[in-house]
Design a protein around this motif. Structure first.
Motif, PDB file in Angstrom:
ATOM      1  N   ASP A   1       0.730  -1.220  -0.123  1.00 54.94           N
ATOM      2  CA  ASP A   1      -0.029  -0.217  -0.103  1.00 54.94           C
ATOM      3  C   ASP A   1       0.744   1.263  -0.141  1.00 54.94           C
ATOM      4  OD1 ASP A   1       0.088   1.048   2.880  1.00 54.94           O
ATOM      5  OD2 ASP A   1       0.266  -0.755   3.160  1.00 54.94           O
ATOM      6  N   LEU A   2       0.307   2.062  -0.295  1.00 58.04           N
ATOM      7  CA  LEU A   2       1.008   3.653  -0.233  1.00 58.04           C
ATOM      8  C   LEU A   2       0.404   4.619   0.658  1.00 58.04           C
ATOM      9  CD1 LEU A   2       0.980   4.047  -4.331  1.00 58.04           C
ATOM     10  CD2 LEU A   2       2.801   3.212  -2.789  1.00 58.04           C
ATOM     11  N   MET A   3      -0.146   4.106   1.994  1.00 64.10           N
ATOM     12  CA  MET A   3      -0.847   5.007   2.856  1.00 64.10           C
ATOM     13  C   MET A   3       0.069   5.364   3.863  1.00 64.10           C
ATOM     14  SD  MET A   3      -3.620   5.460   1.972  1.00 64.10           S
ATOM     15  CE  MET A   3      -3.675   5.174   0.059  1.00 64.10           C
ATOM     16  N   GLY A   4       1.516   5.083   3.754  1.00 62.88           N
ATOM     17  CA  GLY A   4       2.651   5.427   4.583  1.00 62.88           C
ATOM     18  C   GLY A   4       2.723   7.079   4.622  1.00 62.88           C
ATOM     19  N   VAL A   5       2.390   7.671   3.404  1.00 60.23           N
ATOM     20  CA  VAL A   5       2.205   9.273   3.471  1.00 60.23           C
ATOM     21  C   VAL A   5       1.322   9.807   4.492  1.00 60.23           C
ATOM     22  CG1 VAL A   5       2.318   9.261   0.773  1.00 60.23           C
ATOM     23  CG2 VAL A   5       0.005   9.336   1.727  1.00 60.23           C
ATOM     24  N   LYS A   6       0.516   9.064   5.142  1.00 63.88           N
ATOM     25  CA  LYS A   6      -0.248   9.442   6.128  1.00 63.88           C
ATOM     26  C   LYS A   6       0.405   9.075   7.444  1.00 63.88           C
ATOM     27  CE  LYS A   6      -4.904   9.125   4.290  1.00 63.88           C
ATOM     28  NZ  LYS A   6      -6.215   8.811   4.138  1.00 63.88           N
ATOM     29  N   THR A   7       0.646   7.761   7.913  1.00 59.24           N
ATOM     30  CA  THR A   7       1.458   7.126   8.903  1.00 59.24           C
ATOM     31  C   THR A   7       1.940   5.929   8.475  1.00 59.24           C
ATOM     32  OG1 THR A   7      -0.416   7.784  10.461  1.00 59.24           O
ATOM     33  CG2 THR A   7       1.560   6.205  11.242  1.00 59.24           C
ATOM     34  N   PRO A   8       3.436   5.953   8.488  1.00 57.08           N
ATOM     35  CA  PRO A   8       4.323   4.775   8.075  1.00 57.08           C
ATOM     36  C   PRO A   8       3.871   3.345   8.531  1.00 57.08           C
ATOM     37  CG  PRO A   8       5.842   6.488   8.511  1.00 57.08           C
ATOM     38  CD  PRO A   8       4.380   6.970   9.102  1.00 57.08           C
TER      39      PRO A   8
ATOM     40  N   THR B   1      -5.810   1.636   7.788  1.00 57.16           N
ATOM     41  CA  THR B   1      -6.546   1.827   8.890  1.00 57.16           C
ATOM     42  C   THR B   1      -7.117   2.999   9.138  1.00 57.16           C
ATOM     43  OG1 THR B   1      -4.345   2.538   9.776  1.00 57.16           O
ATOM     44  CG2 THR B   1      -5.013   0.416  10.514  1.00 57.16           C
ATOM     45  N   ASP B   2      -6.854   4.151   8.247  1.00 54.64           N
ATOM     46  CA  ASP B   2      -7.730   5.377   7.987  1.00 54.64           C
ATOM     47  C   ASP B   2      -8.911   5.389   7.163  1.00 54.64           C
ATOM     48  OD1 ASP B   2      -5.469   6.709   9.553  1.00 54.64           O
ATOM     49  OD2 ASP B   2      -4.736   7.704   7.745  1.00 54.64           O
ATOM     50  N   TYR B   3      -9.231   4.202   6.675  1.00 57.29           N
ATOM     51  CA  TYR B   3     -10.388   3.896   5.986  1.00 57.29           C
ATOM     52  C   TYR B   3     -11.194   2.823   6.667  1.00 57.29           C
ATOM     53  CZ  TYR B   3      -7.607   6.485   2.394  1.00 57.29           C
ATOM     54  OH  TYR B   3      -6.974   7.490   1.623  1.00 57.29           O
TER      55      TYR B   3
ATOM     56  N   PHE C   1      -3.573  -6.436   3.473  1.00 55.48           N
ATOM     57  CA  PHE C   1      -4.029  -5.007   3.903  1.00 55.48           C
ATOM     58  C   PHE C   1      -4.828  -5.391   5.256  1.00 55.48           C
ATOM     59  CE2 PHE C   1      -4.465  -4.752  -0.758  1.00 55.48           C
ATOM     60  CZ  PHE C   1      -3.711  -3.741  -1.122  1.00 55.48           C
ATOM     61  N   ASN C   2      -4.984  -4.321   6.004  1.00 56.08           N
ATOM     62  CA  ASN C   2      -5.658  -4.357   7.289  1.00 56.08           C
ATOM     63  C   ASN C   2      -6.394  -2.967   7.698  1.00 56.08           C
ATOM     64  OD1 ASN C   2      -2.590  -4.141   8.082  1.00 56.08           O
ATOM     65  ND2 ASN C   2      -3.654  -3.033   9.827  1.00 56.08           N
ATOM     66  N   THR C   3      -7.559  -2.915   8.024  1.00 51.97           N
ATOM     67  CA  THR C   3      -8.226  -1.775   8.452  1.00 51.97           C
ATOM     68  C   THR C   3      -8.341  -1.399   9.719  1.00 51.97           C
ATOM     69  OG1 THR C   3     -10.392  -3.018   8.225  1.00 51.97           O
ATOM     70  CG2 THR C   3      -9.385  -1.578   6.295  1.00 51.97           C
ATOM     71  N   ALA C   4      -7.681  -2.654  10.538  1.00 52.87           N
ATOM     72  CA  ALA C   4      -7.821  -2.626  12.049  1.00 52.87           C
ATOM     73  C   ALA C   4      -6.376  -2.731  12.679  1.00 52.87           C
ATOM     74  CB  ALA C   4      -8.581  -3.622  12.772  1.00 52.87           C
ATOM     75  N   ASP C   5      -6.131  -2.132  13.800  1.00 55.15           N
ATOM     76  CA  ASP C   5      -4.657  -2.319  14.391  1.00 55.15           C
ATOM     77  C   ASP C   5      -4.587  -3.893  14.935  1.00 55.15           C
ATOM     78  OD1 ASP C   5      -2.583  -2.283  15.730  1.00 55.15           O
ATOM     79  OD2 ASP C   5      -3.018  -0.816  17.341  1.00 55.15           O
ATOM     80  N   LEU C   6      -3.949  -4.512  14.305  1.00 55.51           N
ATOM     81  CA  LEU C   6      -3.711  -6.013  14.595  1.00 55.51           C
ATOM     82  C   LEU C   6      -3.028  -6.199  15.907  1.00 55.51           C
ATOM     83  CD1 LEU C   6      -2.788  -7.412  11.165  1.00 55.51           C
ATOM     84  CD2 LEU C   6      -4.859  -7.329  11.928  1.00 55.51           C
TER      85      LEU C   6
END
Length: 444
Positions: free
Chosen positions: A177-184, A189-191, A279-284
């Motif tokens: 994923d490329l969501m590290g621009v928000k949090t590495p 998880t932001d979605y 992928f994960n949308t929750a904090d594992l």
């Protein structure tokens, strides 16, 4: 490429292994280039090898955050490796041969058959065309559905790139994923409460993970389930069960404090993603040990044969369960949908299970000892590697080179397949038809 794969490699299994190794090596060399990183530095070979293996084996475990460490060129290399690894190296090589107008010989057709787990050689060229068209159509559709969300956040060009990248990564069950621009290392998880991202990504994972032969059955027979191949019926039944049952558990025991809508999305997504997506949308790390253990089991099971997914495969689980049921009922052979399963298939399923368990447990124990980390955490990482999943409890970037080599080996094994490696190693050995005297041994 096609000629290179076949040069001095007469065994289809050896060709498959050599093809994956070749692409991983080329990917590693490309990722080592300064142009591949945002800082313009040369990436150490082991880091590049780990990333390339993870991409080609569609795993998703990473040492460096994909968005913040790799440049646009590096990200392009990664998504290309994911696409090749998801469709299969031999399938891609065969597609280039078909598009160039070259004649596909019997040896090449046999290799393509083994690569995509087709039932027979006949129609393999047509099936390859169907795979490419289906993959392209699904990935473009997924990108189009994701685009409105990413466009609002990142603008036109970056939004389009993010949509395409995540659609390919999801369909190929890769988990990059490329969501590290928000949090590495934050994945999606932001979605967690975004229905478009959660549902589209989950559906792409399922579509890529049930296998192209199953989709050919669906295309040909649509709602006439009784006309499907037995394998397709088993895959769809097991896949549905492995999504429903964990989702119910997650809903009632893991995400009970979330609002109802988000709770449904979280439960559904976390039930789908361990099936080799990453992928994960929750904090594992916030999940209970029971939840993490269920996720570990799902990662080991993986997707279905002839798909973009890895793991032991849903059919392996189904055969073993049916075999156990046959023993309880004192039947000679297990069966599905009024079709008998051969003893050879049962033996292969038991062999696959044993190989996965031995490597999964051994890898976890060694990493736990070397790194002085909790065994459950290490087993979670090794299950993620051998199942080509990519989910992590956050320890992968901090592991030393020994642990990284173990994970590289597990990722390669999980994508290529244990039986492929064994058949490749023993392809020159002739079977012995002689039968030794039989004697009874008590088990259980």
């Amino acid at each position: 490429m096609w000629q290179l794969l076949h040069k001095n490699n007469k065994s289809p299994f050896r060709i498959i292994i050599f093809g994956f190794l070749l692409v991983i090596l080329v990917g590693s060399l490309l990722l080592m280039l300064p142009i591949s990183t945002k800082a313009g530095i040369c990436t150490p070979f082991l880091d590049a090898l780990f990333t390339s293996t993870s991409a080609v084996c569609v795993t998703g475990l990473v040492i460096h955050d994909t968005a913040t460490y790799w440049s646009n060129f590096g990200q392009s290399v990664i998504i290309l490796l994911i696409q090749i690894g998801g469709l299969g190296v031999v399938t891609v090589a065969g597609a280039f041969a078909i598009l160039s107008g070259r004649k596909i010989g019997l040896m090449q057709r046999s290799t393509m058959q083994e690569a995509i787990a087709a039932p027979n050689v006949g129609g393999i060229v047509r099936l390859t065309g169907f795979i490419l068209k289906t993959a392209l159509a699904v990935e473009l559709l997924g990108a189009a559905l994701l685009f409105p969300v990413f466009f609002r956040e990142f603008g036109l060009l970056k939004g389009a790139w993010y949509s395409l990248f995540h659609s390919i990564s999801a369909f190929c069950n890769a988990g990059f994923d490329l969501m590290g621009v928000k949090t590495p290392f934050s994945s999606l998880t932001d979605y967690a409460s975004n229905p478009v991202i959660s549902i589209v990504i989950a559906l792409l994972i399922v579509i890529g993970g049930i296998g192209f032969l199953t989709w050919e059955d669906i295309r040909a027979n649509w709602i006439h389930f009784h006309k499907y191949r037995m394998q397709s019926k088993v895959i769809l039944t097991v896949t549905g069960t492995l999504i429903l049952v964990p989702a119910v558990y997650f809903f009632f025991f893991e995400f009970s404090e979330a609002p109802l809508g988000e709770r449904l999305l979280l439960s559904f997504f976390q039930a789908v993603t361990p099936r080799t997506a990453g992928f994960n949308t929750a904090d594992l790390t916030a999940m209970s040990e029971t939840g993490q253990s269920i996720t570990t089991i799902l990662m080991l099971i993986g997707g279905s044969p002839g798909s973009t997914a890895g793991g032991m495969k849903t059919t392996t689980l189904a055969v073993l369960l049916a075999s156990s049921l046959a023993v309880f009922r004192r039947r000679e052979n297990p069966h599905f949908f009024n079709r008998r399963v051969s003893n050879e298939t049962v033996s292969q399923a038991a062999t696959v299970l044993m190989m996965y368990l031995i490597l999964f447990l051994t890898g976890g124990l060694v990493i736990s000892k070397v790194e002085n980390l909790p065994i459950l955490t290490c087993l979670f990482e090794t299950a993620s590697a051998i199942g080509t999943v990519g989910l992590s409890l956050g320890i992968t970037p901090q592991l030393n080179w020994i642990s990284h080599l173990i994970l590289i080996g597990l990722m390669f094994f999980g994508r290529v397949g244990g039986l492929t490696l064994i058949f490749a190693a023993l392809s020159n050995f002739q079977g012995n038809s002689a039968r030794l005297p039989q004697e009874r041994i008590t088990v259980g």
